[in-house]
Write a protein that holds these residues in place. Structure first.
Motif, PDB file in Angstrom:
ATOM      1  N   ARG A 260       0.809  -1.225   0.000  1.00 33.31           N
ATOM      2  CA  ARG A 260       0.000   0.000   0.000  1.00 33.31           C
ATOM      3  C   ARG A 260       0.838   1.269   0.000  1.00 33.31           C
ATOM      4  O   ARG A 260       0.313   2.355  -0.192  1.00 33.31           O
ATOM      5  N   THR A 261       2.124   1.159   0.251  1.00 31.13           N
ATOM      6  CA  THR A 261       2.972   2.351   0.357  1.00 31.13           C
ATOM      7  C   THR A 261       3.143   3.004  -1.004  1.00 31.13           C
ATOM      8  O   THR A 261       3.457   2.339  -1.987  1.00 31.13           O
ATOM      9  N   THR A 262       2.959   4.307  -1.044  1.00 37.68           N
ATOM     10  CA  THR A 262       3.132   5.077  -2.277  1.00 37.68           C
ATOM     11  C   THR A 262       4.389   5.930  -2.163  1.00 37.68           C
ATOM     12  O   THR A 262       4.945   6.106  -1.074  1.00 37.68           O
ATOM     13  N   SER A 263       4.810   6.488  -3.288  1.00 34.33           N
ATOM     14  CA  SER A 263       5.981   7.367  -3.287  1.00 34.33           C
ATOM     15  C   SER A 263       5.730   8.601  -2.427  1.00 34.33           C
ATOM     16  O   SER A 263       6.620   9.059  -1.704  1.00 34.33           O
TER      17      SER A 263
ATOM     18  N   VAL B 124       8.944   4.718  -4.842  1.00 34.37           N
ATOM     19  CA  VAL B 124       8.644   3.333  -4.519  1.00 34.37           C
ATOM     20  C   VAL B 124       8.674   2.556  -5.829  1.00 34.37           C
ATOM     21  O   VAL B 124       8.018   2.940  -6.796  1.00 34.37           O
ATOM     22  N   VAL B 125       9.436   1.494  -5.882  1.00 32.68           N
ATOM     23  CA  VAL B 125       9.520   0.668  -7.079  1.00 32.68           C
ATOM     24  C   VAL B 125       8.262  -0.187  -7.143  1.00 32.68           C
ATOM     25  O   VAL B 125       7.929  -0.884  -6.186  1.00 32.68           O
ATOM     26  N   THR B 126       7.553  -0.106  -8.285  1.00 34.99           N
ATOM     27  CA  THR B 126       6.271  -0.800  -8.416  1.00 34.99           C
ATOM     28  C   THR B 126       6.332  -1.851  -9.514  1.00 34.99           C
ATOM     29  O   THR B 126       7.155  -1.776 -10.433  1.00 34.99           O
TER      30      THR B 126
ATOM     31  N   GLY C 183       0.899  -2.613 -10.535  1.00 37.46           N
ATOM     32  CA  GLY C 183       1.024  -1.256 -10.036  1.00 37.46           C
ATOM     33  C   GLY C 183       1.302  -1.186  -8.541  1.00 37.46           C
ATOM     34  O   GLY C 183       1.498  -0.106  -7.999  1.00 37.46           O
ATOM     35  N   TYR C 184       1.329  -2.353  -7.850  1.00 32.68           N
ATOM     36  CA  TYR C 184       1.615  -2.367  -6.424  1.00 32.68           C
ATOM     37  C   TYR C 184       3.116  -2.279  -6.166  1.00 32.68           C
ATOM     38  O   TYR C 184       3.931  -2.610  -7.023  1.00 32.68           O
TER      39      TYR C 184
END
Length: 157
Positions: free
Chosen positions: A68-71, A89-91, A96-97
Motif C-alpha cells: 500500500r505504500t506510495t511514493s 517506490v519501485v512498483t 502497479g503495487y
C-alpha cells in the motif's frame, strides 16, 4: 490379541537393544528429547558475516515496504528528518503495487544520516521498514561474455 502382543514383544526388545548398542550420535539423533544436535557442524551455530556497508551518500535504499505504500507516503515519512529531494517506490509494471522497496534521496549527507537513524526499524503502513545507504548499481555484464547486441532485436545470424 495376546498372541499378537507376544509376537511383537521380541521385536520391541530387539529394537531397544539395537538402539542401546547404536552409537551415541544416532541415539541422540533419533531421541525425542535431544536438545543439542550433534549432526550440526559448529559453524552452523555462528552468525553469518554482515554484508558490507555502502559508503554514505544522499541516496537511501528502503526495504520492507507494504504493497500500500506510495511514493508520496514514503516522501512524507522521511521528510520528518530532513529535506527530501526525491522519493520513489519501485512498483510492479502489471499490478502497479509496490515491490516492497524504494529509494529516498536527501539534499545533504547529514539529512540522510538522520533519515536512517529515524526510520530504520520503524513502522510504515503497518510494516517494519529498513533504511540503509544505497549501493551504486553494478555495471552491466553481458551473459556468456558476449558483447551487447548491435540491434534491439539481437543478433539474428
Amino acid at each position: 490379541m495376546a498372541a499378537m502382543m507376544a509376537m511383537r514383544l521380541p521385536a520391541i526388545a530387539r529394537a531397544a537393544t539395537e538402539m542401546a548398542a547404536a552409537p551415541v550420535g544416532l541415539r541422540r539423533l533419533f531421541s525425542t528429547n535431544a536438545t543439542n544436535f550433534s549432526f550440526l557442524s559448529p559453524q552452523a551455530n555462528t552468525e553469518a558475516p554482515a554484508r558490507p556497508q555502502a559508503d554514505p551518500s544522499t541516496n537511501l535504499f528502503v526495504s520492507g515496504l507494504s504493497k500500500r505504500t506510495t511514493s508520496e507516503g514514503l516522501r512524507t515519512a522521511f521528510a520528518q528528518f530532513g529535506e527530501v529531494a526525491d522519493a520513489k517506490v519501485v512498483t510492479d509494471r502489471v499490478s502497479g503495487y509496490s515491490k516492497g522497496f524504494g529509494f529516498v534521496r536527501y539534499a545533504t549527507l547529514e539529512d540522510s544520516a538522520k533519515g536512517i537513524a529515524g526510520m530504520d526499524g520503524k513502522f510504515l503502513d503497518g510494516w517494519v521498514i529498513f533504511a540503509e545507504y544505497a549501493r551504486p548499481r553494478e555495471p552491466y555484464r553481458p551473459h556468456n561474455n558476449m558483447p551487447p547486441p548491435s540491434s534491439p532485436y539481437g543478433n539474428r545470424y
